[in-house]
Design an enzyme around this catalytic site. Structure first.
Site, PDB file in Angstrom:
ATOM      1  N   HIS A 114      19.524 -33.423   7.668  1.00  0.00           N
ATOM      2  CA  HIS A 114      20.389 -32.239   7.649  1.00  0.00           C
ATOM      3  C   HIS A 114      20.379 -31.708   6.217  1.00  0.00           C
ATOM      4  O   HIS A 114      21.075 -32.229   5.344  1.00  0.00           O
ATOM      5  CB  HIS A 114      21.809 -32.604   8.086  1.00  0.00           C
ATOM      6  N   THR A 115      19.571 -30.681   5.996  1.00  0.00           N
ATOM      7  CA  THR A 115      19.326 -30.223   4.636  1.00  0.00           C
ATOM      8  C   THR A 115      20.562 -29.633   3.960  1.00  0.00           C
ATOM      9  O   THR A 115      20.738 -29.797   2.757  1.00  0.00           O
ATOM     10  CB  THR A 115      18.183 -29.196   4.588  1.00  0.00           C
ATOM     11  N   CYS A 116      21.422 -28.968   4.698  1.00  0.00           N
ATOM     12  CA  CYS A 116      22.619 -28.379   4.079  1.00  0.00           C
ATOM     13  C   CYS A 116      23.569 -29.454   3.574  1.00  0.00           C
ATOM     14  O   CYS A 116      24.228 -29.281   2.550  1.00  0.00           O
ATOM     15  CB  CYS A 116      23.347 -27.473   5.063  1.00  0.00           C
ATOM     16  N   ALA A 117      23.646 -30.577   4.290  1.00  0.00           N
ATOM     17  CA  ALA A 117      24.564 -31.650   3.913  1.00  0.00           C
ATOM     18  C   ALA A 117      23.883 -32.749   3.100  1.00  0.00           C
ATOM     19  O   ALA A 117      24.536 -33.694   2.676  1.00  0.00           O
ATOM     20  CB  ALA A 117      25.176 -32.264   5.167  1.00  0.00           C
ATOM     21  N   LYS A 118      22.568 -32.616   2.905  1.00  0.00           N
ATOM     22  CA  LYS A 118      21.790 -33.670   2.232  1.00  0.00           C
ATOM     23  C   LYS A 118      22.070 -35.016   2.914  1.00  0.00           C
ATOM     24  O   LYS A 118      22.460 -35.993   2.289  1.00  0.00           O
ATOM     25  CB  LYS A 118      22.103 -33.720   0.740  1.00  0.00           C
TER      26      LYS A 118
END
Length: 148
Positions: A114-118
């Site tokens: 999940h790239t937004c939440a790393k």
């Protein structure tokens, strides 16, 4: 040729210097400025490990130990793909990376990024080899679709 792009170049520089004043930008060479803007090229797994946050795992869980061993064993290119999988960029942000690893899903599933939440959703695999295989499939699949 330079005259044809003068207006565009001046507009870019004006906007750039609104974000980074010219006197501040002047202290960097080209590589340092690139790294400050787009992240560091070197991936230090130990640094990632030190700042990791665990959800439904603990740091000394065997799956987490396997995860760090597997990530450390990757070639630089696969480490970069992993970063892309969990952050959207294949370079370490200049201010560091706080990765969240969440226990989730059945062991027949691939890890999810999940790239937004790393964030990495990491199932509780039964062997280190299974974890390695599933993680490589996930990051290589993302590489084809996300960065190809």
């Amino acid at each position: 040729m330079t005259g044809a792009i003068d207006d565009k170049l001046l507009a870019f520089l004006k906007g750039f210097h609104e974000l980074i004043p010219q006197k501040n930008a002047a202290i960097f060479n080209a590589e340092e400025l690139r790294d400050a803007m787009s992240g560091m090229p070197t991936i230090h797994v130990e640094a990632l490990k030190q700042t990791a946050i665990y959800v439904n795992y603990v740091g000394d869980d065997v799956v987490i130990q396997w995860f760090w061993e597997v990530l450390e064993s990757f070639e630089h290119s696969d480490k970069a793909k992993f970063l892309g999988f969990v952050t959207g960029t294949q370079r370490v942000p200049s201010d560091g990376l706080e990765l969240t690893i969440v226990r989730s899903g059945a062991t027949n599933r691939l890890p999810a990024g999940h790239t937004c939440a790393k964030q990495l959703d990491l199932p509780r695999y039964s062997t280190k080899e299974q974890l390695r295989d599933k993680l490589l499939k996930a990051i290589q699949g993302c590489d084809r679709f996300c960065f190809g």
